[in-house]
Motif scaffolding. Structure first.
Motif, mmCIF file in Angstrom:
data_model
loop_
_atom_site.group_PDB
_atom_site.id
_atom_site.type_symbol
_atom_site.label_atom_id
_atom_site.label_comp_id
_atom_site.label_asym_id
_atom_site.label_seq_id
_atom_site.Cartn_x
_atom_site.Cartn_y
_atom_site.Cartn_z
ATOM 1 N N LEU A 223 47.954 -10.801 -6.488
ATOM 2 C CA LEU A 223 49.236 -9.919 -6.691
ATOM 3 C C LEU A 223 50.235 -10.719 -7.531
ATOM 4 C CD1 LEU A 223 48.363 -9.777 -3.511
ATOM 5 C CD2 LEU A 223 50.501 -10.073 -2.164
ATOM 6 N N LEU A 224 50.054 -10.817 -7.866
ATOM 7 C CA LEU A 224 50.840 -10.722 -9.601
ATOM 8 C C LEU A 224 50.551 -10.396 -10.786
ATOM 9 C CD1 LEU A 224 51.951 -15.211 -9.462
ATOM 10 C CD2 LEU A 224 53.392 -13.722 -9.292
ATOM 11 N N GLN A 225 49.615 -9.415 -10.773
ATOM 12 C CA GLN A 225 48.733 -9.470 -11.681
ATOM 13 C C GLN A 225 48.811 -7.239 -11.403
ATOM 14 O OE1 GLN A 225 45.345 -10.386 -13.462
ATOM 15 N NE2 GLN A 225 45.173 -12.299 -11.563
ATOM 16 N N LEU A 226 49.093 -7.010 -9.735
ATOM 17 C CA LEU A 226 49.510 -6.521 -9.697
ATOM 18 C C LEU A 226 50.303 -4.983 -10.535
ATOM 19 C CD1 LEU A 226 48.414 -6.045 -5.625
ATOM 20 C CD2 LEU A 226 47.072 -5.141 -7.497
ATOM 21 N N THR A 227 50.475 -4.139 -10.576
ATOM 22 C CA THR A 227 51.013 -3.100 -11.681
ATOM 23 C C THR A 227 52.254 -2.398 -10.302
ATOM 24 O OG1 THR A 227 49.870 -1.334 -11.899
ATOM 25 C CG2 THR A 227 49.700 -2.550 -13.511
ATOM 26 N N LYS B 185 52.050 1.715 -0.669
ATOM 27 C CA LYS B 185 52.293 2.427 -0.990
ATOM 28 C C LYS B 185 50.620 3.105 -1.964
ATOM 29 C CE LYS B 185 56.358 0.186 -2.826
ATOM 30 N NZ LYS B 185 57.022 -0.412 -4.445
ATOM 31 N N PRO B 186 50.980 4.590 -2.927
ATOM 32 C CA PRO B 186 49.617 4.494 -3.447
ATOM 33 C C PRO B 186 49.655 3.508 -4.379
ATOM 34 C CG PRO B 186 51.128 6.419 -3.229
ATOM 35 C CD PRO B 186 51.109 5.373 -2.269
ATOM 36 N N MET B 187 47.970 3.485 -4.243
ATOM 37 C CA MET B 187 47.342 2.001 -5.568
ATOM 38 C C MET B 187 46.596 3.135 -7.233
ATOM 39 S SD MET B 187 44.745 -0.195 -2.967
ATOM 40 C CE MET B 187 44.684 -1.346 -4.925
ATOM 41 N N ASN B 188 46.909 2.645 -8.178
ATOM 42 C CA ASN B 188 47.109 3.627 -9.590
ATOM 43 C C ASN B 188 45.636 2.940 -9.331
ATOM 44 O OD1 ASN B 188 47.244 0.959 -10.528
ATOM 45 N ND2 ASN B 188 49.402 1.719 -10.670
ATOM 46 N N GLU B 189 44.935 3.494 -10.609
ATOM 47 C CA GLU B 189 43.513 2.827 -11.304
ATOM 48 C C GLU B 189 43.290 1.290 -11.349
ATOM 49 O OE1 GLU B 189 40.632 4.799 -10.852
ATOM 50 O OE2 GLU B 189 41.245 5.858 -10.108
ATOM 51 N N THR B 190 44.327 0.828 -12.107
ATOM 52 C CA THR B 190 44.450 -1.017 -12.746
ATOM 53 C C THR B 190 44.515 -1.508 -11.313
ATOM 54 O OG1 THR B 190 45.828 0.549 -14.338
ATOM 55 C CG2 THR B 190 45.723 -1.967 -14.065
ATOM 56 N N ASP B 191 45.024 -1.133 -10.318
ATOM 57 C CA ASP B 191 45.145 -2.249 -9.020
ATOM 58 C C ASP B 191 44.018 -1.575 -8.713
ATOM 59 O OD1 ASP B 191 47.602 -3.364 -10.071
ATOM 60 O OD2 ASP B 191 48.460 -2.180 -8.475
#
Length: 387
Positions: free
Chosen positions: A140-144, A182-188
């Motif tokens: 979770l700490l790494q999620l953008t 919230k919608p996830m992006n490709e990075t997450d």
């Protein structure tokens, strides 16, 4: 703190320790609100719970003006159904709270508050769910996309991965359901996939409207969850469905139910609050006909599917609000039931037992998760002539 019917106190110090006191195994005991009795020897825990049930029965009998008061010695106790006291829980909802800097606290609610206790491990959860907390926090700490998760549900289940090309079954897998706000992006998405691959997780994303496997859109895969009963039949469920959290105890309960009901091939059985068919599927192996009734249509649909998949053609399932008057329903009028099993939620089955008594079903087996409503409903049955 004084309430109208009870007082609430806080332990300040122990001047003389009981011989029954043991060292709690969980490092978070006392702060986490999940467990209450870890400081008590296991045998004493069982005695404590038996006494609580006896007291509740006595009060309920008094309310119903039943003269046959039961003492602890008179209640017909059977051998306790037990499992290992540790690493038994196969499903749990882990809370997630974010501070103003989007730093996450992951864990369970503290006692008497909505604030979370930060959990590092939980010895009640099955392995490897028990040590999943630090991994989730690191992820979770790494999620953008920050502060985007409401909670995370962890489940141990058998799974079937389906695609257009093949279907593969894997046993005792870790399933993680992420409530995504919230919608996830490709990075997450890539980060979740990386953790899932590394730790053998099967990740499902819940956006509030639907639940889909993380990789479903990319690989055309779907994931089906299940658990096995002792007769090798399978109960299929989705991640949002209620299941018994202790697999070992659930299996033992089903086996004990079969012993107590002692079914014959000529008997019709009513299974109230049947859910996914957890008891129905086993009962159907020994009875002429099983009629399962459940309040939630989605669960009824899955119970029908479970019976079909397991090759059972002597099961019928219906949706009915069991807290209403259901004696006029077709399934209640068309069958003469020899035995009934009830497995209600904590609210109990007050209206249902009144109607069971009116049907004069000879044998009643009541599976309960709340001793207060069990005592209340049992007193009603006894007041109607049951023993």
């Amino acid at each position: 703190e004084q309430k109208s019917k009870y007082a609430r106190a806080k332990l300040i110090s122990i001047t003389k320790q009981s011989k029954s006191r043991v060292e709690p195994q969980c490092q978070h005991f006392g702060l986490c609100g999940g467990c209450d009795l870890q400081m008590l020897d296991l045998e004493k825990q069982i005695q404590f719970k038996k006494q609580k049930i006896t007291d509740l029965f006595s009060r309920s009998f008094s309310t119903q003006k039943i003269t046959d008061k039961m003492s602890a010695a008179e209640l017909p106790w059977e051998k306790t159904i037990e499992s290992s006291p540790w690493h038994y829980r196969r499903k749990a909802r882990i809370g997630v709270q974010f501070d103003k800097k989007a730093h996450a606290t992951i864990g369970f609610r503290q006692k008497l508050t909505n604030q979370l206790a930060s959990i590092k491990s939980c010895p009640v959860l099955v392995e490897p769910l028990n040590v999943i907390f630090p991994l989730l926090k690191k992820l979770l700490l790494q999620l953008t996309v920050k502060s985007a998760i409401g909670h995370i549900e962890v489940i141990q289940a058998d799974i079937i991965e389906k695609s257009k090309q093949e279907s593969r079954q894997k046993d005792n897998q870790v399933v993680i359901v992420v409530r995504q706000l919230k919608p996830m992006n490709e990075t997450d998405i890539g980060l979740w996939q990386s953790y899932a691959l590394q730790h053998h997780w099967h990740v499902i994303i819940d956006d509030g409207n639907k639940q889909l496997p993380l990789v479903s859109n990319m690989a055309g895969k779907s994931t089906v969850l299940s658990y096995e009963l002792t007769d090798r039949s399978k109960v299929y469920f989705s991640s949002s469905d209620f299941i018994q959290i202790n697999h070992q105890v659930n299996t033992a309960m089903i086996n004990q139910a079969l012993v107590w009901l002692n079914l014959s091939a000529s008997e019709n059985v009513l299974d109230l609050f049947c859910g996914l068919g957890n008891f129905s599927l086993a009962l159907a192996q020994h009875a002429k006909c099983v009629v399962g009734v459940e309040g939630v249509q989605g669960m009824v649909d899955k119970a029908i599917q479970n019976a079909h998949i397991n090759g059972l053609d002597n099961c019928q399932f219906y949706q009915t609000d069991l807290n209403s008057d259901w004696l006029t329903e077709s399934w209640a009028k068309e069958h003469k039931f020899d035995k009934v099993l009830l497995d209600p939620a904590r609210a109990g089955a007050e209206q249902a037992v009144l109607q069971v008594a009116e049907l004069a079903i000879p044998s009643v087996l009541y599976v309960s998760c709340d001793p207060a409503t069990l005592a209340r409903d049992s007193a009603i049955l006894i007041s109607k002539g049951y023993k």
